[in-house]
Design a protein around this motif. Structure first.
Motif, mmCIF file in Angstrom:
data_model
loop_
_atom_site.group_PDB
_atom_site.id
_atom_site.type_symbol
_atom_site.label_atom_id
_atom_site.label_comp_id
_atom_site.label_asym_id
_atom_site.label_seq_id
_atom_site.Cartn_x
_atom_site.Cartn_y
_atom_site.Cartn_z
ATOM 1 N N ALA A 110 -24.592 -4.603 57.734
ATOM 2 C CA ALA A 110 -24.481 -5.911 57.085
ATOM 3 C C ALA A 110 -23.367 -5.943 56.053
ATOM 4 O O ALA A 110 -22.682 -6.965 55.906
ATOM 5 N N PHE A 111 -23.181 -4.824 55.344
ATOM 6 C CA PHE A 111 -22.153 -4.823 54.291
ATOM 7 C C PHE A 111 -20.757 -5.029 54.858
ATOM 8 O O PHE A 111 -19.876 -5.533 54.150
ATOM 9 N N LYS A 112 -20.546 -4.689 56.108
ATOM 10 C CA LYS A 112 -19.241 -4.907 56.728
ATOM 11 C C LYS A 112 -18.888 -6.391 56.775
ATOM 12 O O LYS A 112 -17.724 -6.759 56.908
ATOM 13 N N HIS A 113 -19.914 -7.250 56.689
ATOM 14 C CA HIS A 113 -19.710 -8.695 56.789
ATOM 15 C C HIS A 113 -19.984 -9.396 55.458
ATOM 16 O O HIS A 113 -20.040 -10.630 55.415
ATOM 17 N N CYS A 114 -20.155 -8.627 54.388
ATOM 18 C CA CYS A 114 -20.379 -9.190 53.054
ATOM 19 C C CYS A 114 -19.081 -9.237 52.270
ATOM 20 O O CYS A 114 -18.044 -8.737 52.712
ATOM 21 N N ALA A 136 -27.733 -0.440 44.628
ATOM 22 C CA ALA A 136 -26.460 -1.132 44.848
ATOM 23 C C ALA A 136 -26.778 -2.418 45.594
ATOM 24 O O ALA A 136 -27.487 -2.398 46.605
ATOM 25 N N ILE A 137 -26.246 -3.531 45.085
ATOM 26 C CA ILE A 137 -26.563 -4.847 45.632
ATOM 27 C C ILE A 137 -25.279 -5.533 46.085
ATOM 28 O O ILE A 137 -24.251 -5.477 45.398
ATOM 29 N N ALA A 138 -25.339 -6.190 47.233
ATOM 30 C CA ALA A 138 -24.197 -6.934 47.764
ATOM 31 C C ALA A 138 -24.595 -8.392 47.949
ATOM 32 O O ALA A 138 -25.757 -8.771 47.756
ATOM 33 N N ALA A 143 -24.220 -16.553 50.136
ATOM 34 C CA ALA A 143 -24.854 -16.321 48.824
ATOM 35 C C ALA A 143 -26.213 -15.638 48.932
ATOM 36 O O ALA A 143 -27.012 -15.710 48.003
ATOM 37 N N ASN A 144 -26.484 -14.972 50.055
ATOM 38 C CA ASN A 144 -27.708 -14.193 50.182
ATOM 39 C C ASN A 144 -27.519 -12.838 49.511
ATOM 40 O O ASN A 144 -26.516 -12.165 49.727
ATOM 41 N N ILE A 145 -28.492 -12.428 48.707
ATOM 42 C CA ILE A 145 -28.424 -11.155 48.000
ATOM 43 C C ILE A 145 -29.034 -10.068 48.870
ATOM 44 O O ILE A 145 -30.114 -10.242 49.439
ATOM 45 N N LEU A 146 -28.350 -8.928 48.968
ATOM 46 C CA LEU A 146 -28.774 -7.866 49.864
ATOM 47 C C LEU A 146 -28.710 -6.497 49.198
ATOM 48 O O LEU A 146 -27.624 -6.029 48.849
ATOM 49 N N ARG A 272 -39.856 -4.723 52.798
ATOM 50 C CA ARG A 272 -39.233 -5.914 52.227
ATOM 51 C C ARG A 272 -37.921 -6.240 52.929
ATOM 52 O O ARG A 272 -37.625 -7.404 53.229
ATOM 53 N N LEU A 273 -37.109 -5.212 53.194
ATOM 54 C CA LEU A 273 -35.844 -5.455 53.868
ATOM 55 C C LEU A 273 -36.060 -5.839 55.327
ATOM 56 O O LEU A 273 -35.315 -6.645 55.880
ATOM 57 N N GLY A 274 -37.085 -5.261 55.952
ATOM 58 C CA GLY A 274 -37.404 -5.654 57.323
ATOM 59 C C GLY A 274 -37.737 -7.132 57.407
ATOM 60 O O GLY A 274 -37.264 -7.850 58.308
#
Length: 337
Positions: A110-114, A136-138, A143-146, A272-274
């Motif tokens: 996902a971070f590749k697209h953030c 670490a948060i992206a 504007a979705n927080i991940l 939670r992430l799932g």
């Protein structure tokens, strides 16, 4: 008869505490004391209620000590990155938990697209053995927080941050040009700027949370009239992020989990992430099915800018220096051909 009555009361009180803790794992001892007093008419001692809560947490989420033994097995089952505990001290036969870093493959992808930006922060754990949770948060283009990486360490030391940041860089954010926003914690700065660090230009860039800068300024000068909100030329690396607020949001989300045994804490991040990926994946799929080419947040920005662009004229523009002059015109009624 009196002893049996007191024993029965103890069981009833324990069950009452059990239900309160199950409903809210982060409930304070003072609140539990108040709940017992309101329900049964007397106030139990702080120590008795604290011990009762520890037993309840262990009953619901597993034994505190056994949780450390269970953690490597659970991490191995999830096929996580670096699912290890490091023995300390090495001269004994006893293996003690030192620290652990974990992430999830969907987070890495996902971070590749953030945005090429992360916010890092540490927050205290409130369980039996304490510790610190590093995250670490992206943020994506909608504007979705991940959350993209986690670690449990003893405290916010240079060694702990170096451990976290090195594995974060290696396994989650290897892309060049990433900006990391942090508070002004001395240990974080020392780790980011250590010799050989890949978190310095040209590999990556650094910025401070302006809210923390202002707070530190007030600590030294104690004059609210001198407090200023400042921005500086960042060459676009900040994407408009001036604070570590996205980290603070996840700290609040993880608040309940920070009171649990370590394996339950890791489990919480997994589930939670799932749930987050399932929900956001469905939302993205729905947008694609109706032909959306851009995120909703970007479309709102485009629509807003398009609404006012006709009232502005650009007179000068220097692409190399990024200088331009804009004149805002009065609104003109009528239609244009």
């Amino acid at each position: 008869m009196g002893q049996d009555h007191r024993r029965l009361d103890s069981k009833v009180i324990a069950q009452h505490i059990f239900m309160m803790v199950k409903a809210d794992p982060i409930i304070s001892i003072r609140v539990l004391q108040g709940g017992v007093e309101n329900h049964f008419g007397y106030k139990a001692s702080y120590r008795k209620v604290w011990l009762a809560k520890q037993r309840v947490v262990a009953r619901i989420y597993g034994d505190w000590e056994e949780s450390y033994n269970e953690l490597p097995r659970w991490l191995f089952t999830m096929q996580m990155y670096l699912p290890v505990t490091q023995p300390w001290p090495a001269s004994t036969d006893t293996v003690m938990f030192h620290r652990v870093f974990w992430t999830f493959p969907p987070c890495v992808e996902a971070f590749k697209h953030c945005k090429s930006l992360i916010s890092i922060d540490g927050t205290h754990l409130y369980g039996k053995y304490g510790g610190t949770l590093l995250m670490a948060i992206a943020q994506d283009g909608n504007a979705n927080i991940l959350p993209i990486a986690f670690a449990v360490v003893k405290g916010e030391t240079k060694e702990a941050w170096s451990f976290f940041l090195s594995y974060l860089r290696e396994h989650v954010t290897p892309q060049p040009g990433v900006l990391v926003i942090s508070d002004r914690h001395k240990s974080t700065g020392r780790a980011l700027n250590a010799e050989g660090s890949l978190w310095k230009p040209p590999h990556a860039f650094q910025a401070f949370c302006t809210r923390h800068i202002a707070a530190n300024f007030m600590t030294h000068f104690r004059n609210k009239d001198l407090k200023k909100w400042s921005q500086y030329a960042d060459e676009g690396h900040r994407f408009g992020h001036m604070t570590t607020n996205i980290s603070e949001c996840i700290n609040a989300v993880m608040k309940g989990s920070r009171n649990l045994p370590i394996t339950a804490l890791v489990n919480s991040s997994y589930f939670r992430l799932g749930e987050l990926f399932a929900r956001k994946g469905s939302e993205a799929l729905a947008q694609l099915q109706v032909g959306a080419k851009f995120s909703q947040t970007l479309m709102k920005a485009i629509e807003f800018n398009s609404k006012y662009v006709n009232t502005m004229n650009v007179y000068q523009f220097d692409r190399s220096r990024r200088n331009f002059t804009v004149e805002e015109l009065a609104a003109v009624s009528g239609s244009r051909q």
